[in-house]
Structure formats: structure tokens, C-alpha cells
Scaffold this motif. Structure first.
Motif, mmCIF file in Angstrom:
data_model
loop_
_atom_site.group_PDB
_atom_site.id
_atom_site.type_symbol
_atom_site.label_atom_id
_atom_site.label_comp_id
_atom_site.label_asym_id
_atom_site.label_seq_id
_atom_site.Cartn_x
_atom_site.Cartn_y
_atom_site.Cartn_z
ATOM 1 N N LYS A 5 0.808 -1.224 0.000
ATOM 2 C CA LYS A 5 0.000 0.000 0.000
ATOM 3 C C LYS A 5 0.843 1.278 0.000
ATOM 4 O O LYS A 5 0.320 2.376 0.194
ATOM 5 N N LYS A 6 2.149 1.126 -0.231
ATOM 6 C CA LYS A 6 3.031 2.286 -0.294
ATOM 7 C C LYS A 6 3.724 2.391 -1.649
ATOM 8 O O LYS A 6 4.027 3.484 -2.110
ATOM 9 N N SER A 7 3.986 1.249 -2.253
ATOM 10 C CA SER A 7 4.676 1.215 -3.542
ATOM 11 C C SER A 7 3.839 0.389 -4.515
ATOM 12 O O SER A 7 2.875 -0.285 -4.120
ATOM 13 N N ILE A 8 4.212 0.440 -5.803
ATOM 14 C CA ILE A 8 3.485 -0.323 -6.813
ATOM 15 C C ILE A 8 4.441 -1.262 -7.540
ATOM 16 O O ILE A 8 5.621 -0.969 -7.715
ATOM 17 N N GLU A 9 3.899 -2.400 -7.923
ATOM 18 C CA GLU A 9 4.683 -3.384 -8.652
ATOM 19 C C GLU A 9 4.675 -3.039 -10.144
ATOM 20 O O GLU A 9 3.634 -2.646 -10.690
ATOM 21 N N PRO A 10 5.807 -3.165 -10.811
ATOM 22 C CA PRO A 10 5.801 -2.926 -12.263
ATOM 23 C C PRO A 10 4.950 -3.967 -12.974
ATOM 24 O O PRO A 10 4.869 -5.120 -12.538
ATOM 25 N N VAL A 11 4.319 -3.561 -14.047
ATOM 26 C CA VAL A 11 3.542 -4.491 -14.869
ATOM 27 C C VAL A 11 4.522 -5.226 -15.780
ATOM 28 O O VAL A 11 5.257 -4.596 -16.546
ATOM 29 N N LEU A 37 8.237 6.830 -11.159
ATOM 30 C CA LEU A 37 9.610 6.335 -11.143
ATOM 31 C C LEU A 37 10.006 5.849 -9.757
ATOM 32 O O LEU A 37 10.531 4.735 -9.601
ATOM 33 N N GLN A 38 9.768 6.668 -8.732
ATOM 34 C CA GLN A 38 10.301 6.393 -7.404
ATOM 35 C C GLN A 38 9.455 5.408 -6.600
ATOM 36 O O GLN A 38 9.987 4.719 -5.722
ATOM 37 N N ASP A 39 8.157 5.335 -6.872
ATOM 38 C CA ASP A 39 7.294 4.452 -6.089
ATOM 39 C C ASP A 39 7.134 3.066 -6.696
ATOM 40 O O ASP A 39 6.480 2.206 -6.105
ATOM 41 N N THR A 40 7.699 2.852 -7.874
ATOM 42 C CA THR A 40 7.642 1.527 -8.498
ATOM 43 C C THR A 40 8.778 0.674 -7.961
ATOM 44 O O THR A 40 9.908 1.137 -7.846
ATOM 45 N N ARG A 41 8.477 -0.577 -7.637
ATOM 46 C CA ARG A 41 9.487 -1.493 -7.079
ATOM 47 C C ARG A 41 10.234 -2.187 -8.232
ATOM 48 O O ARG A 41 9.979 -3.357 -8.532
ATOM 49 N N TRP A 42 11.124 -1.426 -8.872
ATOM 50 C CA TRP A 42 11.929 -1.989 -9.954
ATOM 51 C C TRP A 42 12.850 -3.064 -9.398
ATOM 52 O O TRP A 42 13.405 -2.920 -8.313
ATOM 53 N N LYS A 43 13.045 -4.119 -10.161
ATOM 54 C CA LYS A 43 13.773 -5.282 -9.657
ATOM 55 C C LYS A 43 15.035 -5.531 -10.475
ATOM 56 O O LYS A 43 14.986 -6.123 -11.547
ATOM 57 N N ASP A 44 16.161 -5.038 -9.978
ATOM 58 C CA ASP A 44 17.488 -5.371 -10.504
ATOM 59 C C ASP A 44 17.587 -5.150 -12.009
ATOM 60 O O ASP A 44 17.951 -6.056 -12.765
ATOM 61 N N LEU A 45 17.287 -3.935 -12.459
ATOM 62 C CA LEU A 45 17.337 -3.612 -13.888
ATOM 63 C C LEU A 45 18.730 -3.156 -14.304
ATOM 64 O O LEU A 45 19.366 -2.360 -13.615
ATOM 65 N N ASP A 46 19.182 -3.643 -15.442
ATOM 66 C CA ASP A 46 20.392 -3.096 -16.047
ATOM 67 C C ASP A 46 20.092 -1.750 -16.705
ATOM 68 O O ASP A 46 20.911 -0.827 -16.630
ATOM 69 N N TYR A 47 18.925 -1.684 -17.362
ATOM 70 C CA TYR A 47 18.530 -0.455 -18.054
ATOM 71 C C TYR A 47 17.038 -0.192 -17.822
ATOM 72 O O TYR A 47 16.220 -1.105 -17.928
ATOM 73 N N LEU A 48 16.716 1.056 -17.531
ATOM 74 C CA LEU A 48 15.329 1.523 -17.588
ATOM 75 C C LEU A 48 15.270 2.559 -18.699
ATOM 76 O O LEU A 48 15.936 3.602 -18.632
ATOM 77 N N LEU A 49 14.493 2.278 -19.748
ATOM 78 C CA LEU A 49 14.331 3.241 -20.838
ATOM 79 C C LEU A 49 13.194 4.192 -20.482
ATOM 80 O O LEU A 49 12.086 3.759 -20.161
#
Length: 363
Positions: free
Chosen positions: A161-167, A201-213
Motif C-alpha cells: 500500500k506504499k509502492s506499486i509493482e511494475p507491470v 519512477l520512485q514508487d515503483t518497485r523496480w527489480k534489478d534492472l540493467d537499463y530503464l528506458l
């Protein structure tokens, strides 16, 4: 004996270069090991180019076999192993990295209608096919298009309820305001739009990305200014068509990135030529040489040229990007070639090693 052999191999690899970066293979050497009669040489690249590994391994193996005496070095077979590990690169001063992301790359155009979003998505998928972990953030708050091109009709989840998961779609981690608002019009003033971008950008729980376009909207306005001041960007890629009217705006975009100290990694010329699906006639309907002239003007690199092809449009409209289509392998390979070129160019930029060190507090 193994130390002397390792030194000999380094000397040989100093004379052989990676054609993508111009750097000698000796800089990528990790270890040399003898197991019985087998000599193993391990190297590690710092950019993704998985499809080229067999060719690279053969080139290195040929160079070593031609200059190493098997009898003197006491081995009967040579094995060359090639790995890849994307590094973290320098960002603007006084900015903190976003957790879970090594490098953010801005995909910009300066002008609308040049196929920037389609190019960004296919480029993300091409990087993934080359072995990288990739995400894409739709930064066009007023006109998000990535959900449709991805064929993703879903709402992001929030587990805490604080962050969002990437689709996740086709293995990509994705986020867009379009997932949240669907077809609703975004009637916001600039501060609300830029605030929404930062939250995505900041509230998404990005998971170990080499690149975010980062698929930017056209122009050099509030979103771009927010990006340069508050988003840690490792580099930018400009997308244009060959025609003069598009090049005018792209020049402004290049000047903007230069002023905010974000390196422009290269130019992609989209809709370079049109090939008739009926007769095969090829015609440069938007002119020729525009992308190359622009790259020369800014002492940059033309990363590649993409055709005006109905299959690219159909893939975007149907939620099946063309890089996924085996029937259009020549276009898919064009995107992959651009992805490898841009990743190699980024690998030559200064590295950022700050994340390897703990925070030091003086009291």
C-alpha cells in the motif's frame, strides 16, 4: 607456470580488439585456468550482446591458438568462456540513484510523430534479447502509449500500500500513467504532471534492472526539465526522421541534453526508407542523410536506420512489437544491432562505483 601463461595470454589479447568498443580483449580478461589438458580462458563484457558471443569467442580462440604453442603450454584443448555484466554509469551530480536500477536512458525526439515510443519499446525488447534486464517507463503523462503497444490491459498491484509493482509484459518491467487512468484525459498543469512522473519512477518497485528506458514526450519542456534536475540519467538517445523539419527540433533536444550534462549516446534515424510491399521498390520519402548529418554536426554516432514498414505499425497497434516477430527478422535484427551499439557506447562512459561503498558518517 599458470602466471606466465596468463601473462602471455594478456599480451596476445592486447593485440585483439572488441570491434564494438575498440577496447583490447585483455581488459575483459577475468581468469586463466588449466584443468588437466584443457586450458580455460574466462572473459566478461560490460554490455549485453549475447547474440555475438559465439563470433567473439571464435575470434579470441583463433588469436590464442595461432600464437600459443600447445606443447610448450601443456594443453590439448582451448575453451573460451564469455560472460556479460552491465556496469553502473555516472549520472548528474547531486542526484541519488533509483533503487533497483543501474542505468536510466532517456529516449527523446524533440518532435512528435517520429516513432519515438515505438522505437523505445522495440529497443527495450532488443536489449532484453541480448541478455539484459530491462524496464520501460512511459514518461508521456498526457499521451501515454506504451500500455496499448504492449497489449497490457491491467492495473498495477500494491502489496504494501506504499509502492506499486511494475507491470510485467514480454519479460519487461513496465510502468505508465496509462495503467492507472486508462482512457481518461489528463487535464493537469505542469507541476502535477511532473510530480506524477516522479512518483511513477520512485514508487515503483523496480527489480534489478540493467537499463530503464525513459520514453519521453516530445519537446524540451517541463517533463524534460524535471528529468534533467531530479532523475538520475546515464545517457540519452535521440530519435528522428531524415526530413529537415524533424532535425530542427532534434537539434534543440541535443542542445538541451548538452546543457544539463547528460551524454547523448547517438542518433536513431527512423522511417529512413519505405519499401513497397507489392513491388519491393525502395524510396526515401522523407529525404536522405538527415540522421548522419546530425550525428556529424554534434560529433556523435548514427546508431542505425530503421525503415518505414507496415509491420512495425501493425505490431504496435496489435500489442505485439515487431522485435518479437520471427517473420520480420531483418527489422528485428536492425533493432538488436542498434541496441548492441548503444549499450557498447554507454559502456565507454565513466563508471559509477559509489554504490560499492558504505555511507560514511562523521560525528
Amino acid at each position: 607456470m599458470i602466471k606466465q601463461l596468463e601473462q602471455k595470454i594478456k599480451e596476445i589479447l592486447l593485440t585483439c580488439k572488441d570491434s564494438s568498443t575498440g577496447k583490447p580483449w585483455a581488459e575483459r580478461l577475468v581468469s586463466v585456468e588449466k584443468v588437466g589438458d584443457e586450458l580455460r580462458v574466462d572473459l566478461c563484457l560490460d554490455y549485453p550482446c549475447q547474440s555475438l558471443h559465439p563470433i567473439m569467442q571464435d575470434q579470441i580462440k583463433q588469436a590464442l591458438n595461432s600464437q600459443l604453442n600447445q606443447r610448450e603450454c601443456a594443453f590439448k584443448s582451448l575453451v573460451v568462456n564469455l560472460d556479460q555484466r552491465v556496469q553502473t554509469h555516472r549520472i548528474q551530480q547531486n542526484l541519488k540513484r533509483v533503487k533497483g536500477i543501474k542505468n536510466i536512458i532517456a529516449i527523446a525526439s524533440g518532435k512528435g510523430g517520429v516513432g519515438k515510443s515505438t522505437t523505445a519499446l522495440n529497443l527495450a525488447l532488443a536489449l532484453q534479447k541480448e541478455g539484459a534486464r530491462v524496464g520501460i517507463l512511459d514518461a508521456d503523462i498526457y499521451g501515454p502509449s506504451q500500455p496499448h503497444m504492449l497489449g497490457a490491459n491491467t492495473h498495477p498491484e500494491s502489496k504494501d500500500k506504499k509502492s506499486i509493482e511494475p507491470v510485467e509484459r514480454f519479460g519487461l518491467q513496465t510502468m505508465s500513467i496509462g495503467y492507472l487512468l486508462e482512457d481518461q484525459a489528463v487535464i493537469w498543469r505542469a507541476p502535477m504532471a511532473t510530480g506524477a512522473l516522479l512518483q511513477l519512477l520512485q514508487d515503483t518497485r523496480w527489480k534489478d534492472l540493467d537499463y530503464l528506458l525513459l520514453d519521453l514526450p516530445p519537446g524540451t519542456g517541463d517533463i524534460q526539465l524535471t528529468m534533467s534536475q531530479k532523475i538520475p540519467v546515464s545517457g540519452a538517445i535521440m530519435v528522428t526522421t531524415p526530413q529537415d523539419i524533424a532535425l530542427i527540433d532534434v537539434r534543440r533536444g541535443v542542445h538541451m541534453f548538452n546543457k544539463v550534462n547528460v551524454p547523448v549516446l547517438g542518433i536513431i534515424e527512423n522511417m529512413s526508407t519505405h519499401i513497397c510491399s507489392q513491388c519491393g521498390h525502395e524510396e526515401a520519402i522523407f529525404g536522405t542523410g538527415g540522421g548522419q548529418h546530425l550525428a556529424d554536426e554534434f560529433e556523435g554516432e548514427l546508431l542505425g536506420q530503421l525503415p518505414l514498414d507496415i509491420r512495425i505499425r501493425q505490431g504496435a497497434d496489435h500489442g505485439q512489437p515487431i522485435v518479437l516477430e520471427g517473420s520480420a527478422s531483418e527489422i528485428s535484427e536492425a533493432y538488436r544491432d542498434i541496441a548492441r551499439r548503444f549499450a557498447a557506447k554507454l559502456s565507454l562512459q565513466p563508471k559509477d562505483f559509489s554504490h560499492h561503498f558504505s555511507n560514511i558518517v562523521v560525528e
